[in-house]
Design a protein around this motif. Sequence first.
Motif, PDB file in Angstrom:
ATOM      1  N   VAL A  95       0.848  -1.193   0.000  1.00 39.95           N
ATOM      2  CA  VAL A  95       0.000   0.000   0.000  1.00 39.95           C
ATOM      3  C   VAL A  95       0.877   1.233   0.000  1.00 39.95           C
ATOM      4  CG1 VAL A  95      -1.865  -1.190   1.224  1.00 39.95           C
ATOM      5  CG2 VAL A  95      -0.147   0.082   2.535  1.00 39.95           C
ATOM      6  N   ASP A  96       0.281   2.364  -0.381  1.00 38.93           N
ATOM      7  CA  ASP A  96       1.010   3.627  -0.359  1.00 38.93           C
ATOM      8  C   ASP A  96       0.892   4.254   1.034  1.00 38.93           C
ATOM      9  OD1 ASP A  96      -1.538   4.789  -0.191  1.00 38.93           O
ATOM     10  OD2 ASP A  96      -1.613   5.213  -2.347  1.00 38.93           O
ATOM     11  N   GLU A  97       1.437   5.451   1.199  1.00 36.93           N
ATOM     12  CA  GLU A  97       1.455   6.083   2.516  1.00 36.93           C
ATOM     13  C   GLU A  97       0.061   6.459   3.004  1.00 36.93           C
ATOM     14  OE1 GLU A  97       4.286   9.147   3.106  1.00 36.93           O
ATOM     15  OE2 GLU A  97       5.936   8.061   2.132  1.00 36.93           O
ATOM     16  N   ALA A  98      -0.911   6.455   2.100  1.00 33.57           N
ATOM     17  CA  ALA A  98      -2.295   6.725   2.487  1.00 33.57           C
ATOM     18  C   ALA A  98      -3.048   5.448   2.819  1.00 33.57           C
ATOM     19  CB  ALA A  98      -3.014   7.484   1.375  1.00 33.57           C
ATOM     20  N   GLY A  99      -2.366   4.311   2.735  1.00 36.98           N
ATOM     21  CA  GLY A  99      -2.993   3.040   3.051  1.00 36.98           C
ATOM     22  C   GLY A  99      -3.792   2.437   1.915  1.00 36.98           C
ATOM     23  N   GLN A 100      -3.615   2.950   0.692  1.00 32.77           N
ATOM     24  CA  GLN A 100      -4.345   2.447  -0.465  1.00 32.77           C
ATOM     25  C   GLN A 100      -3.522   1.397  -1.212  1.00 32.77           C
ATOM     26  OE1 GLN A 100      -7.586   3.484  -0.989  1.00 32.77           O
ATOM     27  NE2 GLN A 100      -7.190   4.471   0.989  1.00 32.77           N
ATOM     28  N   ASP A 101      -4.190   0.354  -1.669  1.00 35.90           N
ATOM     29  CA  ASP A 101      -3.496  -0.712  -2.386  1.00 35.90           C
ATOM     30  C   ASP A 101      -2.791  -0.185  -3.626  1.00 35.90           C
ATOM     31  OD1 ASP A 101      -4.529  -2.415  -0.512  1.00 35.90           O
ATOM     32  OD2 ASP A 101      -5.433  -3.795  -1.954  1.00 35.90           O
ATOM     33  N   THR A 102      -1.612  -0.725  -3.888  1.00 36.47           N
ATOM     34  CA  THR A 102      -0.868  -0.458  -5.114  1.00 36.47           C
ATOM     35  C   THR A 102      -0.867  -1.732  -5.954  1.00 36.47           C
ATOM     36  OG1 THR A 102       1.308  -1.211  -4.343  1.00 36.47           O
ATOM     37  CG2 THR A 102       0.640   1.041  -3.734  1.00 36.47           C
ATOM     38  N   PRO A 103      -0.425  -1.669  -7.208  1.00 37.50           N
ATOM     39  CA  PRO A 103      -0.350  -2.890  -8.025  1.00 37.50           C
ATOM     40  C   PRO A 103       0.740  -3.859  -7.555  1.00 37.50           C
ATOM     41  CG  PRO A 103      -0.403  -0.911  -9.390  1.00 37.50           C
ATOM     42  CD  PRO A 103      -0.144  -0.452  -7.995  1.00 37.50           C
ATOM     43  N   GLU A 104       1.647  -3.394  -6.691  1.00 44.60           N
ATOM     44  CA  GLU A 104       2.784  -4.216  -6.303  1.00 44.60           C
ATOM     45  C   GLU A 104       2.384  -5.267  -5.266  1.00 44.60           C
ATOM     46  OE1 GLU A 104       5.803  -4.075  -7.666  1.00 44.60           O
ATOM     47  OE2 GLU A 104       4.954  -2.555  -9.002  1.00 44.60           O
ATOM     48  N   PRO A 105       2.724  -6.529  -5.497  1.00 48.22           N
ATOM     49  CA  PRO A 105       2.417  -7.563  -4.510  1.00 48.22           C
ATOM     50  C   PRO A 105       3.347  -7.449  -3.303  1.00 48.22           C
ATOM     51  CG  PRO A 105       3.746  -8.500  -6.262  1.00 48.22           C
ATOM     52  CD  PRO A 105       3.419  -7.078  -6.676  1.00 48.22           C
ATOM     53  N   ILE A 106       2.905  -7.981  -2.177  1.00 48.14           N
ATOM     54  CA  ILE A 106       3.787  -8.086  -1.012  1.00 48.14           C
ATOM     55  C   ILE A 106       4.833  -9.150  -1.310  1.00 48.14           C
ATOM     56  CG2 ILE A 106       3.933  -8.778   1.400  1.00 48.14           C
ATOM     57  CD1 ILE A 106       1.083  -7.694   1.761  1.00 48.14           C
ATOM     58  N   ILE A 107       6.094  -8.775  -1.144  1.00 47.45           N
ATOM     59  CA  ILE A 107       7.205  -9.698  -1.402  1.00 47.45           C
ATOM     60  C   ILE A 107       8.024  -9.844  -0.133  1.00 47.45           C
ATOM     61  CG2 ILE A 107       9.338 -10.056  -2.711  1.00 47.45           C
ATOM     62  CD1 ILE A 107       8.044  -8.501  -5.009  1.00 47.45           C
ATOM     63  N   PHE A 108       8.318 -11.085   0.216  1.00 48.73           N
ATOM     64  CA  PHE A 108       9.162 -11.367   1.366  1.00 48.73           C
ATOM     65  C   PHE A 108      10.472 -11.992   0.910  1.00 48.73           C
ATOM     66  CE2 PHE A 108       5.085 -11.626   3.863  1.00 48.73           C
ATOM     67  CZ  PHE A 108       5.350 -10.527   4.657  1.00 48.73           C
ATOM     68  N   SER A 109      11.536 -11.700   1.661  1.00 49.25           N
ATOM     69  CA  SER A 109      12.846 -12.277   1.393  1.00 49.25           C
ATOM     70  C   SER A 109      13.169 -13.329   2.439  1.00 49.25           C
ATOM     71  CB  SER A 109      13.939 -11.198   1.410  1.00 49.25           C
ATOM     72  OG  SER A 109      13.734 -10.248   0.383  1.00 49.25           O
ATOM     73  N   GLN A 110      13.686 -14.446   1.987  1.00 50.10           N
ATOM     74  CA  GLN A 110      14.197 -15.467   2.892  1.00 50.10           C
ATOM     75  C   GLN A 110      15.713 -15.310   2.969  1.00 50.10           C
ATOM     76  OE1 GLN A 110      13.368 -19.528   1.820  1.00 50.10           O
ATOM     77  NE2 GLN A 110      14.775 -20.358   3.320  1.00 50.10           N
ATOM     78  N   TRP A 111      16.227 -15.321   4.196  1.00 48.33           N
ATOM     79  CA  TRP A 111      17.658 -15.139   4.433  1.00 48.33           C
ATOM     80  C   TRP A 111      18.250 -16.431   4.991  1.00 48.33           C
ATOM     81  CZ3 TRP A 111      18.879 -10.354   2.692  1.00 48.33           C
ATOM     82  CH2 TRP A 111      17.849  -9.404   2.669  1.00 48.33           C
ATOM     83  N   ALA A 112      19.394 -16.833   4.443  1.00 47.57           N
ATOM     84  CA  ALA A 112      20.031 -18.060   4.934  1.00 47.57           C
ATOM     85  C   ALA A 112      21.530 -17.980   4.702  1.00 47.57           C
ATOM     86  CB  ALA A 112      19.454 -19.288   4.228  1.00 47.57           C
ATOM     87  N   PHE A 113      22.295 -18.564   5.612  1.00 49.66           N
ATOM     88  CA  PHE A 113      23.736 -18.694   5.412  1.00 49.66           C
ATOM     89  C   PHE A 113      24.014 -19.968   4.645  1.00 49.66           C
ATOM     90  CE2 PHE A 113      23.748 -15.616   8.855  1.00 49.66           C
ATOM     91  CZ  PHE A 113      24.785 -14.775   8.456  1.00 49.66           C
ATOM     92  N   VAL A 114      24.934 -19.863   3.690  1.00 50.41           N
ATOM     93  CA  VAL A 114      25.262 -21.026   2.864  1.00 50.41           C
ATOM     94  C   VAL A 114      26.631 -21.594   3.202  1.00 50.41           C
ATOM     95  CG1 VAL A 114      23.700 -20.544   0.964  1.00 50.41           C
ATOM     96  CG2 VAL A 114      25.892 -19.388   1.013  1.00 50.41           C
ATOM     97  N   THR A 115      27.653 -20.736   3.227  1.00 51.02           N
ATOM     98  CA  THR A 115      29.001 -21.177   3.584  1.00 51.02           C
ATOM     99  C   THR A 115      29.717 -20.044   4.296  1.00 51.02           C
ATOM    100  OG1 THR A 115      29.114 -22.539   1.582  1.00 51.02           O
ATOM    101  CG2 THR A 115      31.181 -22.127   2.722  1.00 51.02           C
ATOM    102  N   GLY A 116      30.235 -20.326   5.477  1.00 49.29           N
ATOM    103  CA  GLY A 116      30.994 -19.315   6.202  1.00 49.29           C
ATOM    104  C   GLY A 116      30.201 -18.029   6.363  1.00 49.29           C
ATOM    105  N   PRO A 117      30.764 -16.896   5.904  1.00 54.67           N
ATOM    106  CA  PRO A 117      30.089 -15.607   6.071  1.00 54.67           C
ATOM    107  C   PRO A 117      29.102 -15.279   4.954  1.00 54.67           C
ATOM    108  CG  PRO A 117      32.213 -15.236   5.071  1.00 54.67           C
ATOM    109  CD  PRO A 117      32.111 -16.725   5.320  1.00 54.67           C
ATOM    110  N   MET A 118      28.916 -16.223   4.017  1.00 51.62           N
ATOM    111  CA  MET A 118      28.108 -15.932   2.838  1.00 51.62           C
ATOM    112  C   MET A 118      26.621 -16.126   3.125  1.00 51.62           C
ATOM    113  SD  MET A 118      30.621 -15.087   1.005  1.00 51.62           S
ATOM    114  CE  MET A 118      29.935 -14.866  -0.644  1.00 51.62           C
TER     115      MET A 118
END
Length: 232
Positions: free
Chosen positions: A147-170
Motif C-alpha cells: 500500500v502507499d502512505e495513504a494506506g491504499q493498495d498499489t499494483p505491487e504484490p507483497i514480497i518477502f525475502s528469505q535469508w540463509a547462510f550457505v558457507t561461512g560468512p556468505m
Amino acid sequence: MAKQVKSKQRVADHGEVFTAEREVKAMCDLVADECLRIDSRFLEPACGDGNFLAEILSRKLDVVIKKYKRNPVDYEKNALLALGSIYGVELLFDNVLACRERLFKLWDKAYTKAVKKIDRKDAVRESAQYILEKNIICGNALSLHQVDEAGQDTPEPIIFSQWAFVTGPMMKREDYTFEELLTRNEPVPKPPEATQMTLDLLAPQEEDDDDGEGTLIRVYPPIQYWRIKEYG
C-alpha cells in the motif's frame, strides 16, 4: 505500560487496538519452543508497531547470546539470522516505520553489548536495517498487495525475502510473493486470519517439484553478510 490505543479516530478508521504486553507474552508462551529456535520464522500479518515481533525477537536474541557469546562472528551471524526470521505486514505507514525502528533498537542494544572487538560493526548494523526494510512491509494482508502512505493498495504484490547462510560468512537471499507462500499448499488463496504464524512455508521447494506453486521470484547470489545492502 504501553498504550493500547493511539486515538479514537484510528480505532474508528482502522480498528487499531494494540495487544497488551501480558497477552503478548502469554500468547508467545503457547509457541515457546518455536520462539527459542533462532531460525524459526514468524509472520505477523497486522503487526502494528511490533508488540509480538519484539517479544519474539527478544527471546531469540537471548538464545543467541547464550550460545554464541564467546564467538563474536558466530554471534553476528546468528543475531542477523534471528532478525531475518521475523516478518510483518502493516497497513499504516507510521506503524511500519515505528516497528522497524523498535526492532532495530532491540537488536542493536543486544549486538552492542555482545560484540566489542569487530571493526565492521557499522556495516553489520546497516545489514540489520536492510533486513528490516525487506521483512517489515507496508501492505494489506487481505489483498496481498503493498500500500502507499495513504494506506491504499498499489499494483505491487507483497514480497518477502528469505535469508540463509550457505558457507561461512556468505548469506543468500531468495524472494517470494506473499500470495505464493499462502497458496503453496492450498489450491485457493486465503487471507491470513491468525494474529501470528510460523512461516515454514518459506522453505524452498525441491527442484523437481513442478506443481507451479511457491515459485521463486528471484535468487540473489550469496554475499558476505555485512554487505547485503549491496543487493539494492
